[in-house]
Design a protein around this motif. Structure first.
Motif, short mmCIF file in Angstrom:
data_model
loop_
_atom_site.label_atom_id
_atom_site.label_comp_id
_atom_site.label_asym_id
_atom_site.label_seq_id
_atom_site.Cartn_x
_atom_site.Cartn_y
_atom_site.Cartn_z
N TYR A 91 5.92 -5.88 7.77
CA TYR A 91 5.65 -4.51 8.20
C TYR A 91 5.69 -3.54 7.03
N PHE A 92 4.70 -2.64 7.01
CA PHE A 92 4.65 -1.55 6.06
C PHE A 92 4.64 -0.24 6.82
N ILE A 93 5.21 0.80 6.22
CA ILE A 93 5.23 2.12 6.85
C ILE A 93 4.36 3.07 6.03
N MET A 94 3.68 3.98 6.70
CA MET A 94 2.79 4.94 6.04
C MET A 94 3.60 6.03 5.33
N GLU A 95 3.14 6.40 4.13
CA GLU A 95 3.69 7.54 3.40
C GLU A 95 2.53 8.38 2.90
N THR A 96 2.35 9.57 3.48
CA THR A 96 1.19 10.41 3.17
C THR A 96 1.56 11.70 2.42
N GLU A 97 2.82 11.85 2.02
CA GLU A 97 3.24 13.11 1.40
C GLU A 97 2.55 13.36 0.07
N ASP A 98 2.35 12.32 -0.73
CA ASP A 98 1.80 12.48 -2.08
C ASP A 98 0.36 11.98 -2.19
N THR A 99 -0.36 11.93 -1.08
CA THR A 99 -1.75 11.46 -1.10
C THR A 99 -2.66 12.52 -0.50
N PRO A 101 -5.74 13.86 2.02
CA PRO A 101 -6.07 13.53 3.41
C PRO A 101 -7.00 12.33 3.49
N GLY A 102 -6.73 11.44 4.43
CA GLY A 102 -7.54 10.24 4.59
C GLY A 102 -7.00 9.05 3.83
N PHE A 103 -5.92 9.25 3.07
CA PHE A 103 -5.32 8.16 2.30
C PHE A 103 -3.82 8.11 2.57
N THR A 104 -3.25 6.95 2.32
CA THR A 104 -1.81 6.76 2.51
C THR A 104 -1.31 5.70 1.55
N GLN A 105 -0.03 5.76 1.24
CA GLN A 105 0.64 4.65 0.57
C GLN A 105 1.37 3.83 1.62
N LEU A 106 1.54 2.55 1.35
CA LEU A 106 2.18 1.65 2.30
C LEU A 106 3.46 1.09 1.67
N ARG A 107 4.59 1.47 2.27
CA ARG A 107 5.90 1.02 1.75
C ARG A 107 6.42 -0.14 2.59
N LEU A 108 6.88 -1.17 1.93
CA LEU A 108 7.39 -2.36 2.62
C LEU A 108 8.72 -2.04 3.30
N VAL A 109 8.80 -2.35 4.62
CA VAL A 109 10.05 -2.10 5.35
C VAL A 109 10.64 -3.39 5.93
N TYR A 110 9.81 -4.42 6.11
CA TYR A 110 10.34 -5.68 6.65
C TYR A 110 9.40 -6.82 6.29
N THR A 111 9.98 -7.95 5.86
CA THR A 111 9.20 -9.15 5.64
C THR A 111 10.07 -10.37 5.89
N ASN A 112 9.41 -11.49 6.08
CA ASN A 112 10.11 -12.74 6.35
C ASN A 112 9.45 -13.82 5.51
N HIS A 113 10.23 -14.74 4.99
CA HIS A 113 9.68 -15.79 4.13
C HIS A 113 8.78 -16.74 4.91
#
Length: 451
Positions: A91-99, A101-113
């Motif tokens: 799972y990634f979460i959207m971060e649009t504060e520094d982008t 409009p129409g773009f986003t950064q994706l921050r990793l919040v959960y992963t499994n091996h």
């Protein structure tokens, strides 16, 4: 009589488009059904396939491209973390504060091996966080078949087929919620809107061109929503849309007005088909569905009609250009204001008693364009230029007056006035040279002839 002639011409054009270009309503349905079957057959545990482009819309015209979208199923994007994570997904979460409009950064919040790939290999670490790199993501899928990266897509050697790998958010994001509440003339219907909302949105692996974090940004895409909307078109609507695409390709973007052939070949297209699609969507919302009839595809165009079309096209092109410049080049009004505020803060922090700093150039104007340079002006606070001498001079300043009689326009000469600090230095030097006897009242400082 004229009305009857126009109606007959419209019906004739309708039939011609059905028989020679787009196909009948049944043909379009067959093409879409075959696309759906092919998409379902290529569905697996890792990816879901969606046929897009003109062919995905059911329009098989000459030169129509075949675009394939593949959504990665073991990765999901969410707007917030108020969901239950599944252990087999990342799972990634959207971060649009520094982008923009129409773009986003994706921050990793959960992963499994247990996921098919090591997701950390496709991320960039910033501090304690990991952000998904669109560059590394696309590079993972390049190989023998898809050998070339072109924007967000991968191309085969022939260039006939495009494939793009997407990420999906299953919920409808906040930035697009105004579309749900926007009033319209019963198009699209509520059940279509709900189907679109249920599917969510996609994220394309490409960032804002020229951004310092271009490789870490993803473009927000509504491709599936647009496909849903195209599928709700009546056949008349679809033919009008196809006719506009033909005009775009064979008239507008042919650039016959450019005299030299090499300039025509190398110059970019004036408009893209996405702008036309957006215009058709807007018109469909604004006009009642009853207007889309076989007899309304008019081909009777006189000079007045051309002028109206030109005015309408100019407005639409201007709006499209405005949106493009805001999203891809300059930024929104809020972005420019924020940028100027940051410049002012930096200038104020670097000011002292000797110097005043002003950020200038495109950067200083709030235009963060590609290849823009940062121009810094430093003003000396101990000097001041005056045009007239009827001012009160400050003792710690050096003043210059302007003289423009013997110079060209815009080029003055400067003359020093009231240099108090220099005068004090001279006095100090003179006093150091004085001995006590020279300071006595009435004493002679030089020998006379009488001596």
């Amino acid at each position: 009589m004229a009305e009857s002639t126009t109606k007959n011409e419209s019906i004739a054009l309708y039939r011609y488009l059905c028989q020679n270009i787009v196909g009948t309503e049944e043909h379009v349905k067959t093409v879409r059904m075959l696309n759906t079957i092919r998409d379902n057959l290529s569905y697996d545990q890792e990816t879901a396939t969606i046929t897009s482009g003109s062919r995905g819309e059911g329009i098989e015209m000459k030169g129509s491209d075949l675009d394939i979208m593949r959504t990665i199923r073991y990765i999901e994007v969410c707007e917030n973390t108020d969901i239950r994570f599944k252990h087999e997904k990342t799972y990634f979460i959207m971060e649009t504060e520094d982008t923009k409009p129409g773009f986003t950064q994706l921050r990793l919040v959960y992963t499994n091996h247990g996921t098919p790939v090591n997701i950390f290999e496709q991320c960039e670490e910033i501090g304690d966080e990991c952000y998904f790199s669109n560059f590394k993501f696309k590079r993972k899928f390049t190989g023998c078949v898809w050998s070339t990266v072109h924007g967000p897509c991968l191309n085969d050697e022939s260039g006939q087929y495009d494939i793009a790998y997407y990420l999906r958010c299953k919920s409808w994001i906040t930035q697009a919620k105004h579309w749900i509440r926007r009033p319209n003339n019963s198009w699209p219907e509520d059940d279509v809107k709900q189907a679109i909302i249920k599917h969510g949105i996609l994220f394309v692996p490409i960032g804002d061109k020229g951004s310092i974090k271009e490789d870490l940004e993803w473009r927000i895409s509504f491709s599936v929503a647009e496909k849903f909307l195209i599928y709700t078109f009546t056949h008349t609507q679809l033919l009008c849309y196809a006719l506009m695409k033909i005009i775009l390709k064979d008239v507008i973007n042919k650039k016959e007005f450019l005299s030299e052939e090499n300039i025509r070949e190398n110059s970019p297209d004036l408009l893209c088909s996405y702008f036309l699609k957006t215009i058709v969507f807007w018109v469909s919302e604004e006009l009642p569905p009853s207007i889309w009839k076989t007899s309304t595809i008019e081909v009777n165009i006189d000079l007045a009609d051309i002028n109206k079309m030109a005015e309408s096209a100019t407005v639409n092109e201007s709006l499209a250009l405005y949106g493009y410049i805001c999203q891809n080049i300059v930024g929104t009004e809020e972005h420019v204001k924020y940028f100027r505020m940051m410049n002012s803060m930096r200038d104020n922090l670097t000011c002292d008693q000797c110097w005043t700093t002003i950020t200038s150039g495109s950067f200083g104007e709030g235009l963060d364009l590609k290849d823009s340079v940062v121009d810094i002006m430093s003003i000396m606070n101990c000097f001041e230029v005056v045009e007239e001498l009827n001012i009160i001079f400050k003792p710690n300043m050096t003043y210059f007056t302007m003289a423009t009689e013997a110079t060209k326009t815009g080029y003055p000469q400067f003359y020093k006035r009231n240099q108090y600090s220099v005068a004090i230095t001279i006095l100090q030097y003179s006093l150091l040279k004085c001995s006590p006897d020279k300071l006595c009242l009435g004493s002679r400082l030089t020998s006379s002839k009488e001596d």
